[in-house]
Design an enzyme around this catalytic site. Sequence first.
Site, PDB file in Angstrom:
ATOM      1  N   GLN A 374      12.832  -0.882   4.121  1.00  0.00           N
ATOM      2  CA  GLN A 374      13.967  -0.607   3.240  1.00  0.00           C
ATOM      3  C   GLN A 374      14.706  -1.876   2.870  1.00  0.00           C
ATOM      4  O   GLN A 374      15.016  -2.129   1.705  1.00  0.00           O
ATOM      5  CB  GLN A 374      14.990   0.308   3.955  1.00  0.00           C
ATOM      6  CG  GLN A 374      14.550   1.715   4.113  1.00  0.00           C
ATOM      7  CD  GLN A 374      14.745   2.497   2.824  1.00  0.00           C
ATOM      8  OE1 GLN A 374      15.011   1.941   1.772  1.00  0.00           O
ATOM      9  NE2 GLN A 374      14.600   3.790   2.901  1.00  0.00           N
ATOM     10  N   THR A 377      12.662  -4.336   0.681  1.00  0.00           N
ATOM     11  CA  THR A 377      12.505  -3.801  -0.665  1.00  0.00           C
ATOM     12  C   THR A 377      13.798  -3.964  -1.456  1.00  0.00           C
ATOM     13  O   THR A 377      13.791  -4.475  -2.577  1.00  0.00           O
ATOM     14  CB  THR A 377      12.140  -2.302  -0.576  1.00  0.00           C
ATOM     15  OG1 THR A 377      10.949  -2.187   0.189  1.00  0.00           O
ATOM     16  CG2 THR A 377      11.914  -1.708  -1.944  1.00  0.00           C
ATOM     17  N   GLU A 378      14.903  -3.554  -0.863  1.00  0.00           N
ATOM     18  CA  GLU A 378      16.160  -3.615  -1.615  1.00  0.00           C
ATOM     19  C   GLU A 378      16.581  -5.056  -1.874  1.00  0.00           C
ATOM     20  O   GLU A 378      17.140  -5.360  -2.918  1.00  0.00           O
ATOM     21  CB  GLU A 378      17.262  -2.842  -0.880  1.00  0.00           C
ATOM     22  CG  GLU A 378      17.000  -1.340  -0.756  1.00  0.00           C
ATOM     23  CD  GLU A 378      16.673  -0.671  -2.084  1.00  0.00           C
ATOM     24  OE1 GLU A 378      17.249  -1.080  -3.115  1.00  0.00           O
ATOM     25  OE2 GLU A 378      15.829   0.244  -2.105  1.00  0.00           O
ATOM     26  N   LEU A 379      16.308  -5.940  -0.943  1.00  0.00           N
ATOM     27  CA  LEU A 379      16.675  -7.336  -1.181  1.00  0.00           C
ATOM     28  C   LEU A 379      15.840  -7.933  -2.312  1.00  0.00           C
ATOM     29  O   LEU A 379      16.329  -8.725  -3.114  1.00  0.00           O
ATOM     30  CB  LEU A 379      16.532  -8.160   0.102  1.00  0.00           C
ATOM     31  CG  LEU A 379      17.511  -7.803   1.222  1.00  0.00           C
ATOM     32  CD1 LEU A 379      17.427  -8.801   2.352  1.00  0.00           C
ATOM     33  CD2 LEU A 379      18.947  -7.731   0.704  1.00  0.00           C
TER      34      LEU A 379
END
Length: 971
Positions: A374, A377-379
């Site tokens: 998570q 991916t978000e970074l």
Amino acid sequence: MGTGQPRAAALALAVALGAALLAAWAPGAEARARRSIDLSADLGRPSDSRLPEGLVPSHYRLRLQPFLTEARFQGRVRVNLTCEASTRAVHLHAHEALHIAHDGVRVWWLGGAVDASSSEEELEDADTVRQQLSIASTKKDTIQQQYVIFLTQNLTEGDSYEVELTFSGPLNDERSEAFFMNSYEDHRTKGRRSQALVLARRPYAATQMRPNNARRVFPCFDGPNYKATFDISVVRPARMAALSNMPVRLTEKLQSEPGWEVDHFQTTPPMSTFSVAVVVSDLGYITPLNPLTAEGGPQIRVFGRAHFLGRLQAAADAAPAALAFLQDYLGVPFPLPGLDLVVLPHYAARHPADMWGVVIFREEDLVGESMQVQLTTELAYQWLGHLVTPAPRWAELHLNKALVNLLMVARLQGVSPIFSPGNLATRDHSLYYEYSKKHPYAVVKSQKETIRLMKSQWVLRMINNTITEKTFKSGLQHFVQERQYNVFEEADMFSTITHQGWADGTVPRDVQLLDVVNSWVQRDRYPAITVTRNYNDATAEVEQHVFLRDRPRWGCSSCDDDDLQWWVPLPLLAQGDLDLSSVQTMGWLHRQQLTLRDLPAAPNEFIIVNPNEMGMYMVNYDPTNWQLLAAYLEASAGGDGALAAVDVGSRAKLLHDAWNLALAGELAFGAALNMTLFLPRETEFAVWDTFFTMVDHVGRHTSGTPAGDKFQAYVCRLVEPLHAGLAAQAEAQGTPAPRDPRDRSDPVATLRALAKYVLCSAGCAPCREQAQFEFARWMEMDDPEEGNPVADLYLCPVFAWGTDEQWEFGLQRVINFPKEREPEERNMLLAKVAGCARDPLRIERILNASILETDSNFTISDVRNIANVLAGNAYGHAALFSFLSEHWDAVKERCSEEPGMWEYFVSRALSNFKTQEGLDLVSELYVSRMGQFGPAEPIVEEALKTIKEEAEWSNENLPDMEHWLDAHLDQ
Ligand SMILES: *[C@@H]1O[C@H](CO)[C@@H](O)[C@H](O)[C@H]1NC(C)=O
Ligand SMILES: *[C@@H]1O[C@H](CO)[C@@H](O)[C@H](O)[C@H]1NC(C)=O
Ligand SMILES: *[C@@H]1O[C@H](CO)[C@@H](O)[C@H](O)[C@H]1NC(C)=O
């Protein structure tokens, strides 16, 4: 395999759907991380209205004030615009729920072009010339989600303007979208002395802007292509804190409203409206133990409720390393001064809210196994999304997601077992099955886009692997540098990488990567490559054609389209140097054929094309190369560790391709079975998992034939020692019993669970024995109706190979099933009692009971289930067919109870024959019952065509298979 029903069902999920549903390779962590991969919410609504061209925003001054007790907010926005084409109307996006005050609307002319680069004097001039324009009317267009301001005079091309609007709207409290609020309870110690904990209700408000929710928060030019700078101010209760994209520049007390303060944040870089972030809360925060600030990196904070913060330290500590990796990979430092990861209790939207500099997660996102996936991916979206932004079109969104996935994998391979090379190579095998069907997506329509996304990921991986990571990375870095603070299109990115490849000499001059990518991404098929070596002069002829494995193929228009050609890079390993890092791309096949020269292999050495599943294609070889491969693997299997010379991914691939090619009729089964000879020494999950899938596929084509029975015996011979070894190892180590067989986060436990599964579905002796033992416990119970103590796994072996008494016991449990228990349990038991039975008498008994005996308690939907499970294995199917032939009228009569049931029954009873005998049976029935099939007539005709194809395949392949098995089972 005869009783392969449960396994088949499990695989139907894992293979056909599972790939898509679970992103295939990591049902554990990845399924939980799936929200980021799901595409539906990232696309604007198809009807998303475009604003007329002509006005371009350059700067926003946005002020927002949430009223948490009233669940609403108010705000004011001032937008600086440049007019690029004369117009009399200003269109902005605004959602219908946003209330815009007509008297608050103002438009000013600011004079000639004013921008950040203008000198002080010019700015002062601009101030003096600032003139308010008069407004003719305003209009709210709820369908287009626009607000239109009509002026009494034209705006002039080249001039600058400012538009001001004041507005208010609801703080949505259910879906965590747009500007939303919610609250959570946290403990608070009351008083100094008293240790009593009291629950305090703590409200918060936050934004979630993707894909186009900004228009629900403020009137704006709501599209990724309108990038502008933002000065954001947030008015908040004095006891709470506000976060936004940038750090606070200045905090003031509001003189007019006591108890309120306003935070003015620093000006943002140019960004899209979906990047705008606001959070107002009283959450606490922690910082990483080893922050990046030493290197001038951003300040990272992780916010959460006080009692949860301790659990977030791992995420906080992982963030700097992930950021460092990303900025190194992309060659651009994190562009903002700070990054706030906000873990919001009760955050309910489907995706983390990724805004620039602020990302909102659910509490479960940043703890446990899925945290790294998570977080990384978000970074990655901070760069690929906010810094460089995909144009609002399908292809670009897809590419962006695939790229983010590649970065995430690049970061986590070697960190997490989920991303071990073998798992990566085999994780997308299910795409092969989908795309080699007559009608791809027919069964999994809703998953189409997810499957396509997986394909894009694979294609990017192929490009990275074949043009070298160095070229890929530098190309990507140039692209990000060129496009930062801007939007991009697919073509921009691939053109930059292509030029890099030309310069590095890793991409031939006649190859354009965009063409390569399109040849894969735009088609729902993939090729098989045939490599035919000439052992005298070290060359090989390479040829491509569409690969189709599944039958029937009759009536399929795209199934042998010779014009379908792909750009196929040909990475190659040779026996002399099997190290994956020595892979060379020997050529790019574009047309039908290509000759490879100077193969680095002597005539007695093998080659492997497309090792480790680098590209999405199957590879067939001439018989000699297959023979060399099989001999090498088998021989090295005898020695210790030598097997490992061929990497796990390639071992799995060789096995996988050989069997699939055999199933498609393109390779002799003997050659395919030779590729299993090394398995007794195999320990890797990825290879066994591939084998188990193939066992299931082959089993379905051979069940009920002598070759099929021998095949099962062979499977048992391979799996028994594997399972025994794993079980002994687990016992020695005290490892808990295997968990969900589809969870790959613990490969050893999962392998044991899968081996057990296959052991039971193939009816191998050790499972049969244990099943007997387990089943006896049920039969000895005082009240067997109380519940079933036998694990699902063990039911089938008993009903298939146990005594009549045991089987009858099972049937009685169905008949006497207590009403108050879960009906699903009864259906499951019925499916086993009927679907696992092999003895024709048992099957007849249950068909009699459910169809002929009118006073039994079997419903018509039971009949449907019974027909369905019987059709799933050859023994049941044969018995179902004879029952229909013998009791034609009675079956027809019973089926008349439900519309469509007759057609269903006929299709179940006829369609699954796979041999000439079956074809003869169905043909006879067709002739003898001519004119009596009614609405099932077309089903019979289709079944005949299908069985004919299957029978041809069986005629050609089963003797070879049986011959091989005879020879090897004798040993
Ligand atoms: C105002 O602009 C419109 C085009 O939007 C043009 O047709 C019209 O002639 C313009 N009027 C004046 C007075 O310039
Ligand atoms: C926006 O317009 C105002 C005038 O209302 C001006 O003072 C300001 O400098 C402009 N900002 C930008 C970034 O153009
Ligand atoms: C990219 O390719 C290189 C080989 O050039 C490989 O080592 C690396 O693992 C690949 N990265 C990803 C994310 O697949």
